[in-house]
Design a protein around this motif. Structure first.
Motif, PDB file in Angstrom:
ATOM      1  N   GLY A  10       0.766  -1.236   0.000  1.00 18.62           N
ATOM      2  CA  GLY A  10       0.000   0.000   0.000  1.00 18.62           C
ATOM      3  C   GLY A  10       0.796   1.285   0.000  1.00 18.62           C
ATOM      4  O   GLY A  10       0.232   2.362   0.208  1.00 18.62           O
ATOM      5  N   ARG A  11       2.097   1.208  -0.263  1.00 18.79           N
ATOM      6  CA  ARG A  11       2.922   2.412  -0.270  1.00 18.79           C
ATOM      7  C   ARG A  11       3.830   2.496  -1.490  1.00 18.79           C
ATOM      8  O   ARG A  11       4.836   3.206  -1.489  1.00 18.79           O
ATOM      9  CB  ARG A  11       3.772   2.489   1.009  1.00 18.79           C
ATOM     10  CG  ARG A  11       2.960   2.840   2.267  1.00 18.79           C
ATOM     11  CD  ARG A  11       2.371   4.228   2.151  1.00 18.79           C
ATOM     12  NE  ARG A  11       1.536   4.600   3.287  1.00 18.79           N
ATOM     13  CZ  ARG A  11       0.217   4.449   3.339  1.00 18.79           C
ATOM     14  NH1 ARG A  11      -0.419   3.890   2.303  1.00 18.79           N
ATOM     15  NH2 ARG A  11      -0.480   4.833   4.387  1.00 18.79           N
ATOM     16  N   GLY A  12       3.470   1.766  -2.543  1.00 19.91           N
ATOM     17  CA  GLY A  12       4.271   1.836  -3.752  1.00 19.91           C
ATOM     18  C   GLY A  12       4.226   0.536  -4.516  1.00 19.91           C
ATOM     19  O   GLY A  12       3.354  -0.308  -4.295  1.00 19.91           O
ATOM     20  N   ASP A  13       5.164   0.391  -5.431  1.00 13.55           N
ATOM     21  CA  ASP A  13       5.220  -0.753  -6.336  1.00 13.55           C
ATOM     22  C   ASP A  13       6.354  -1.689  -5.953  1.00 13.55           C
ATOM     23  O   ASP A  13       7.486  -1.241  -5.721  1.00 13.55           O
ATOM     24  CB  ASP A  13       5.475  -0.255  -7.762  1.00 13.55           C
ATOM     25  CG  ASP A  13       4.345  -0.592  -8.705  1.00 13.55           C
ATOM     26  OD1 ASP A  13       4.636  -1.028  -9.822  1.00 13.55           O
ATOM     27  OD2 ASP A  13       3.176  -0.418  -8.321  1.00 13.55           O
ATOM     28  N   ALA A  14       6.087  -2.990  -5.947  1.00  6.36           N
ATOM     29  CA  ALA A  14       7.124  -4.006  -5.773  1.00  6.36           C
ATOM     30  C   ALA A  14       6.570  -5.317  -6.303  1.00  6.36           C
ATOM     31  O   ALA A  14       5.483  -5.735  -5.911  1.00  6.36           O
ATOM     32  CB  ALA A  14       7.535  -4.148  -4.313  1.00  6.36           C
ATOM     33  N   THR A  15       7.314  -5.952  -7.194  1.00 11.42           N
ATOM     34  CA  THR A  15       6.922  -7.234  -7.774  1.00 11.42           C
ATOM     35  C   THR A  15       8.092  -8.192  -7.656  1.00 11.42           C
ATOM     36  O   THR A  15       9.209  -7.874  -8.073  1.00 11.42           O
ATOM     37  CB  THR A  15       6.527  -7.076  -9.259  1.00 11.42           C
ATOM     38  OG1 THR A  15       5.463  -6.131  -9.363  1.00 11.42           O
ATOM     39  CG2 THR A  15       6.082  -8.400  -9.848  1.00 11.42           C
ATOM     40  N   LEU A  16       7.838  -9.362  -7.092  1.00 15.11           N
ATOM     41  CA  LEU A  16       8.879 -10.368  -6.872  1.00 15.11           C
ATOM     42  C   LEU A  16       8.670 -11.536  -7.820  1.00 15.11           C
ATOM     43  O   LEU A  16       7.580 -12.104  -7.890  1.00 15.11           O
ATOM     44  CB  LEU A  16       8.839 -10.855  -5.420  1.00 15.11           C
ATOM     45  CG  LEU A  16       9.759 -12.018  -5.056  1.00 15.11           C
ATOM     46  CD1 LEU A  16      11.231 -11.598  -5.138  1.00 15.11           C
ATOM     47  CD2 LEU A  16       9.432 -12.559  -3.670  1.00 15.11           C
ATOM     48  N   LEU A  17       9.732 -11.908  -8.539  1.00 13.48           N
ATOM     49  CA  LEU A  17       9.720 -13.081  -9.405  1.00 13.48           C
ATOM     50  C   LEU A  17      10.584 -14.166  -8.775  1.00 13.48           C
ATOM     51  O   LEU A  17      11.729 -13.903  -8.399  1.00 13.48           O
ATOM     52  CB  LEU A  17      10.274 -12.760 -10.798  1.00 13.48           C
ATOM     53  CG  LEU A  17       9.785 -11.504 -11.519  1.00 13.48           C
ATOM     54  CD1 LEU A  17      10.521 -11.354 -12.843  1.00 13.48           C
ATOM     55  CD2 LEU A  17       8.285 -11.558 -11.741  1.00 13.48           C
ATOM     56  N   ILE A  18      10.045 -15.376  -8.650  1.00 15.27           N
ATOM     57  CA  ILE A  18      10.833 -16.536  -8.266  1.00 15.27           C
ATOM     58  C   ILE A  18      10.847 -17.460  -9.475  1.00 15.27           C
ATOM     59  O   ILE A  18       9.812 -18.005  -9.870  1.00 15.27           O
ATOM     60  CB  ILE A  18      10.234 -17.279  -7.044  1.00 15.27           C
ATOM     61  CG1 ILE A  18      10.067 -16.314  -5.861  1.00 15.27           C
ATOM     62  CG2 ILE A  18      11.125 -18.459  -6.664  1.00 15.27           C
ATOM     63  CD1 ILE A  18      11.341 -15.854  -5.228  1.00 15.27           C
ATOM     64  N   ALA A 284      -2.152  -0.806  -6.863  1.00 11.22           N
ATOM     65  CA  ALA A 284      -2.839   0.423  -6.453  1.00 11.22           C
ATOM     66  C   ALA A 284      -2.455   0.810  -5.034  1.00 11.22           C
ATOM     67  O   ALA A 284      -2.376  -0.049  -4.159  1.00 11.22           O
ATOM     68  CB  ALA A 284      -4.350   0.235  -6.548  1.00 11.22           C
ATOM     69  N   TRP A 285      -2.216   2.108  -4.826  1.00 10.24           N
ATOM     70  CA  TRP A 285      -1.912   2.603  -3.477  1.00 10.24           C
ATOM     71  C   TRP A 285      -2.513   3.990  -3.225  1.00 10.24           C
ATOM     72  O   TRP A 285      -2.254   4.600  -2.196  1.00 10.24           O
ATOM     73  CB  TRP A 285      -0.397   2.636  -3.243  1.00 10.24           C
ATOM     74  CG  TRP A 285       0.394   3.361  -4.312  1.00 10.24           C
ATOM     75  CD1 TRP A 285       1.018   2.812  -5.383  1.00 10.24           C
ATOM     76  CD2 TRP A 285       0.644   4.774  -4.390  1.00 10.24           C
ATOM     77  NE1 TRP A 285       1.627   3.773  -6.148  1.00 10.24           N
ATOM     78  CE2 TRP A 285       1.417   4.992  -5.553  1.00 10.24           C
ATOM     79  CE3 TRP A 285       0.285   5.861  -3.592  1.00 10.24           C
ATOM     80  CZ2 TRP A 285       1.838   6.267  -5.937  1.00 10.24           C
ATOM     81  CZ3 TRP A 285       0.703   7.137  -3.985  1.00 10.24           C
ATOM     82  CH2 TRP A 285       1.467   7.318  -5.148  1.00 10.24           C
ATOM     83  N   HIS A 286      -3.350   4.477  -4.141  1.00 10.55           N
ATOM     84  CA  HIS A 286      -3.871   5.840  -4.072  1.00 10.55           C
ATOM     85  C   HIS A 286      -5.323   5.848  -4.549  1.00 10.55           C
ATOM     86  O   HIS A 286      -5.750   4.963  -5.297  1.00 10.55           O
ATOM     87  CB  HIS A 286      -3.009   6.746  -4.969  1.00 10.55           C
ATOM     88  CG  HIS A 286      -3.247   8.204  -4.800  1.00 10.55           C
ATOM     89  ND1 HIS A 286      -4.263   8.877  -5.455  1.00 10.55           N
ATOM     90  CD2 HIS A 286      -2.590   9.147  -4.055  1.00 10.55           C
ATOM     91  CE1 HIS A 286      -4.225  10.161  -5.128  1.00 10.55           C
ATOM     92  NE2 HIS A 286      -3.231  10.356  -4.281  1.00 10.55           N
ATOM     93  N   ALA A 287      -6.073   6.864  -4.136  1.00 14.01           N
ATOM     94  CA  ALA A 287      -7.474   6.982  -4.534  1.00 14.01           C
ATOM     95  C   ALA A 287      -7.639   7.125  -6.046  1.00 14.01           C
ATOM     96  O   ALA A 287      -8.707   6.828  -6.590  1.00 14.01           O
ATOM     97  CB  ALA A 287      -8.118   8.180  -3.823  1.00 14.01           C
ATOM     98  N   ALA A 288      -6.596   7.575  -6.736  1.00 19.08           N
ATOM     99  CA  ALA A 288      -6.666   7.736  -8.191  1.00 19.08           C
ATOM    100  C   ALA A 288      -6.397   6.440  -8.944  1.00 19.08           C
ATOM    101  O   ALA A 288      -6.443   6.425 -10.174  1.00 19.08           O
ATOM    102  CB  ALA A 288      -5.673   8.809  -8.637  1.00 19.08           C
ATOM    103  N   HIS A 289      -6.119   5.365  -8.236  1.00 16.14           N
ATOM    104  CA  HIS A 289      -5.800   4.081  -8.860  1.00 16.14           C
ATOM    105  C   HIS A 289      -6.954   3.089  -8.667  1.00 16.14           C
ATOM    106  O   HIS A 289      -7.294   2.787  -7.532  1.00 16.14           O
ATOM    107  CB  HIS A 289      -4.546   3.463  -8.222  1.00 16.14           C
ATOM    108  CG  HIS A 289      -3.352   4.331  -8.198  1.00 16.14           C
ATOM    109  ND1 HIS A 289      -2.325   4.136  -7.294  1.00 16.14           N
ATOM    110  CD2 HIS A 289      -2.987   5.409  -8.951  1.00 16.14           C
ATOM    111  CE1 HIS A 289      -1.389   5.037  -7.479  1.00 16.14           C
ATOM    112  NE2 HIS A 289      -1.776   5.831  -8.480  1.00 16.14           N
ATOM    113  N   PRO A 290      -7.537   2.576  -9.704  1.00 18.72           N
ATOM    114  CA  PRO A 290      -7.354   2.880 -11.126  1.00 18.72           C
ATOM    115  C   PRO A 290      -8.382   3.910 -11.582  1.00 18.72           C
ATOM    116  O   PRO A 290      -9.236   4.329 -10.807  1.00 18.72           O
ATOM    117  CB  PRO A 290      -7.630   1.528 -11.780  1.00 18.72           C
ATOM    118  CG  PRO A 290      -8.711   0.941 -10.905  1.00 18.72           C
ATOM    119  CD  PRO A 290      -8.396   1.399  -9.499  1.00 18.72           C
TER     120      PRO A 290
END
Length: 373
Positions: A10-18, A284-290
């Motif tokens: 809820g505070r930004g973007d992070a994607t983990l690939l294994i 998404a982490w903001h009211a403008a998303h999406p």
């Protein structure tokens, strides 16, 4: 199997690939600070250090691989929700250990990163910094890594990220800094005009220059679009659209992120048609998303045929109320979104897990999707 984790802190973007061989890749690790009411409620335990939450999540996933640290981390572009935000000015870059730990630099403090990939390294400054203090803090982090002989690599469009064993899987950079992969070999093309032909106020912004990636495992294809946009300044700068050419070069795909958090300036009709994903994931982490217009396009069967599901890592209460007609159709509205690909890339399943549970409690999952090999 290949696991793709979209983190719902809820505070930004992070994607983990294994990857199937156990190698791990982190795409971005942002940290938006402050108490803006437009921010979604952060996941339990995030507190003031998003990087610590991300690192804890990564450690839990690495247990099954037998590894202790990340093999690679990739930065798509230099915005605070992807690199980390600071509130006070960064310390001078020439000072020892100048950086403050936030976002990706906090992750690196809590868990090792073998190689950091950055499209700008070692030369920064184009386009002009947006959020100057946070960008300078990130650059200071990179400089400190260089002093410590930490792994640093320049992200190159058209090429695979050199991580893990050679197999029927890969992570390929398909767009960055206005360059787009053609879909053939290592061939790329420049989408944006040369800098010296543009007035400074016409330079592309960070989102337009974001990196994007194609993750493949056998016949399975996944697109991570970062914050690429295709709005091109309401059509006044039509050349400033690297997203649609990227989508057309790689699509269709099985699973795709909705670039730029699903906002109005990404996922145009042409982009959605080219990607034609069975499953869409919104960070998404903001009211403008999406944006409502974006969701209308994702669900529109006239753009491309077939079933499709939409998953969101978070939804602000006001967004959910305003778009209830559409958000009620989401397969998941809150939680970590995991795509688990098995059987040589011929089958996959979408899984949502409780973002506030240390045990990764499953809150929802799809049926198996079967692909032809």
């Amino acid at each position: 199997m290949l696991d793709i984790h979209h983190l719902a802190y809820g505070r930004g973007d992070a994607t983990l690939l294994i990857m199937p061989d156990g190698a791990s890749v982190l795409i971005d690790a942002g940290a938006v600070t402050g108490a803006d009411p437009a921010l979604v409620q952060a996941a339990q335990g995030v507190g003031t250090d998003s990087g610590a939450w991300i690192a804890r999540y990564i450690r839990r996933q690495l247990v099954a691989t037998g590894r202790q640290s990340l093999d690679a981390a990739i930065i798509t572009h230099l915005h605070s929700d992807h690199i980390g935000e600071i509130r006070r000015p960064a310390l001078p870059l020439q000072m020892e250990r100048a950086h403050q730990a936030t976002g990706i630099s906090s992750v690196a403090r809590h868990i090792g990163i073998e190689t950091l990939y950055d499209a700008d390294w070692p030369n920064y400054g184009y386009p002009a910094f947006e959020g100057k203090a946070s960008v300078e803090n990130y650059i200071s982090f990179v400089n400190d890594r260089a002093k410590d002989n930490g792994g640093l690599e320049k992200l190159e469009v058209g090429k695979r990220i050199d991580v893990g064993a050679i197999g029927d899987w890969s992570v390929r950079t398909v767009a960055s800094r206005g360059r787009v992969w053609t879909g053939s070999g290592h061939e790329v093309r420049d989408i944006f005009p040369r800098r010296d032909t543009l007035d400074r106020e016409d330079w592309p912004n960070e989102n337009a220059m974001s990196a994007g990636f194609l993750v493949s495992f056998g016949p399975f294809k996944y697109f991570a679009g970062g914050d690429l946009t295709d709005w091109a300044d309401a059509g006044t700068r039509p050349w400033m659209n690297a997203l649609t050419p990227t989508a057309q070069a790689i699509g269709p795909v099985n699973v795709s992120t909705v670039p730029h958090h699903g906002m109005f300036d990404a996922a145009s009709t042409d982009t959605v048609r080219a990607l034609a994903a069975r499953d869409w994931v919104i960070s998404a982490w903001h009211a403008a998303h999406p944006s409502l217009s974006t969701i209308e396009r994702l669900f529109n069967p006239r753009i491309y045929p077939g079933q499709r599901d939409v998953y969101s890592t978070n939804l602000h209460y006001s967004t959910e109320r305003a778009m209830k007609r559409l958000t009620d159709r989401f397969a998941s509205r809150r939680g970590n979104v995991i795509c688990r690909v098995t059987d040589g890339g011929t089958r996959y399943r979408m899984i949502a897990t409780d973002r506030d549970s240390n045990s990764g409690t499953v809150s929802d999952f799809s049926e198996q999707r079967s692909l032809s090999s």
